[in-house]
Design a protein around this motif. Sequence first.
Motif, PDB file in Angstrom:
ATOM      1  N   UNK A 135      44.024-108.563 -49.212  1.00  0.00           N
ATOM      2  CA  UNK A 135      44.775-109.473 -48.368  1.00  0.00           C
ATOM      3  C   UNK A 135      43.947-110.056 -47.240  1.00  0.00           C
ATOM      4  N   UNK A 136      44.439-111.159 -46.698  1.00  0.00           N
ATOM      5  CA  UNK A 136      43.900-111.758 -45.484  1.00  0.00           C
ATOM      6  C   UNK A 136      44.981-111.739 -44.405  1.00  0.00           C
ATOM      7  N   UNK A 137      44.589-111.337 -43.200  1.00  0.00           N
ATOM      8  CA  UNK A 137      45.457-111.337 -42.032  1.00  0.00           C
ATOM      9  C   UNK A 137      44.737-112.030 -40.892  1.00  0.00           C
ATOM     10  N   UNK A 138      45.479-112.434 -39.869  1.00  0.00           N
ATOM     11  CA  UNK A 138      44.855-113.042 -38.696  1.00  0.00           C
ATOM     12  C   UNK A 138      45.545-112.561 -37.432  1.00  0.00           C
ATOM     13  N   UNK A 139      44.810-112.647 -36.315  1.00  0.00           N
ATOM     14  CA  UNK A 139      45.311-112.109 -35.061  1.00  0.00           C
ATOM     15  C   UNK A 139      44.730-112.875 -33.881  1.00  0.00           C
ATOM     16  N   UNK A 140      45.579-113.156 -32.880  1.00  0.00           N
ATOM     17  CA  UNK A 140      45.153-113.716 -31.605  1.00  0.00           C
ATOM     18  C   UNK A 140      45.365-112.654 -30.534  1.00  0.00           C
ATOM     19  N   UNK A 141      44.678-112.766 -29.380  1.00  0.00           N
ATOM     20  CA  UNK A 141      44.800-111.732 -28.349  1.00  0.00           C
ATOM     21  C   UNK A 141      46.243-111.474 -27.923  1.00  0.00           C
ATOM     22  N   UNK A 201      51.810-107.264 -51.310  1.00  0.00           N
ATOM     23  CA  UNK A 201      52.689-107.060 -50.172  1.00  0.00           C
ATOM     24  C   UNK A 201      52.151-107.753 -48.932  1.00  0.00           C
ATOM     25  N   UNK A 202      53.069-108.160 -48.054  1.00  0.00           N
ATOM     26  CA  UNK A 202      52.709-108.882 -46.844  1.00  0.00           C
ATOM     27  C   UNK A 202      52.560-107.981 -45.625  1.00  0.00           C
ATOM     28  N   UNK A 203      53.065-106.763 -45.676  1.00  0.00           N
ATOM     29  CA  UNK A 203      53.038-105.866 -44.531  1.00  0.00           C
ATOM     30  C   UNK A 203      51.651-105.287 -44.313  1.00  0.00           C
ATOM     31  N   UNK A 204      51.151-105.385 -43.084  1.00  0.00           N
ATOM     32  CA  UNK A 204      49.846-104.810 -42.758  1.00  0.00           C
ATOM     33  C   UNK A 204      49.846-103.301 -42.911  1.00  0.00           C
ATOM     34  N   UNK A 205      51.017-102.677 -42.810  1.00  0.00           N
ATOM     35  CA  UNK A 205      51.133-101.228 -42.910  1.00  0.00           C
ATOM     36  C   UNK A 205      50.801-100.724 -44.304  1.00  0.00           C
ATOM     37  N   UNK A 207      50.576-109.312 -32.585  1.00  0.00           N
ATOM     38  CA  UNK A 207      50.507-108.501 -33.793  1.00  0.00           C
ATOM     39  C   UNK A 207      49.733-109.237 -34.875  1.00  0.00           C
ATOM     40  N   UNK A 208      49.071-108.479 -35.714  1.00  0.00           N
ATOM     41  CA  UNK A 208      48.400-109.074 -36.846  1.00  0.00           C
ATOM     42  C   UNK A 208      49.404-109.767 -37.757  1.00  0.00           C
ATOM     43  N   UNK A 209      49.054-110.954 -38.221  1.00  0.00           N
ATOM     44  CA  UNK A 209      49.930-111.809 -39.005  1.00  0.00           C
ATOM     45  C   UNK A 209      49.422-111.926 -40.430  1.00  0.00           C
ATOM     46  N   UNK A 210      50.310-111.770 -41.393  1.00  0.00           N
ATOM     47  CA  UNK A 210      49.963-111.924 -42.790  1.00  0.00           C
ATOM     48  C   UNK A 210      49.603-113.366 -43.104  1.00  0.00           C
ATOM     49  N   UNK A 211      48.556-113.548 -43.907  1.00  0.00           N
ATOM     50  CA  UNK A 211      48.134-114.872 -44.332  1.00  0.00           C
ATOM     51  C   UNK A 211      48.291-115.031 -45.840  1.00  0.00           C
ATOM     52  N   UNK A 212      47.669-114.134 -46.610  1.00  0.00           N
ATOM     53  CA  UNK A 212      47.702-114.240 -48.069  1.00  0.00           C
ATOM     54  C   UNK A 212      47.298-112.913 -48.683  1.00  0.00           C
TER      55      UNK A 212
END
Length: 125
Positions: free
Chosen positions: A35-41, A106-110, A44-49
């Motif tokens: 998966x790919x996720x992204x995060x800004x300061x 799955x989209x959940x970072x967990x 929470x980390x956001x699901x991308x793909x």
Amino acid sequence: QVQLVESGGGLVQAGGSLRLSCAASGRTFSSYVMGWFRQTPGKEREFVAAIGWTGLSTNYADSVKGRFTISRVNAENMLFLQMNSLKPEDTAIYYCAATQVVSTTVASERAYDYWGQGTQITVSS
């Protein structure tokens, strides 16, 4: 155990394109959902793909659907994210992630066990 290293980040103008890469260690890359996720300061980390074992099954966040494409080359232990029509709101640190716990995209970072160190994407207006 797997180690992940992202590359390909940088500064682009709105409307431009970038391609991110994630190199994975080990010889069992094909057994990982990626998966790919992204995060800004401060966020929470956001699901991308996400992409399944064979690369035929994919899942995209609504915010990037139609603009981003996730792919993998198992023989080279490589994961990619092609990003087109970039917007300033795409600015973030992008992380690749891997899991053997689940077999679906799955989209959940967990659900993801292993993470790269991240690569910065900045999209200017």
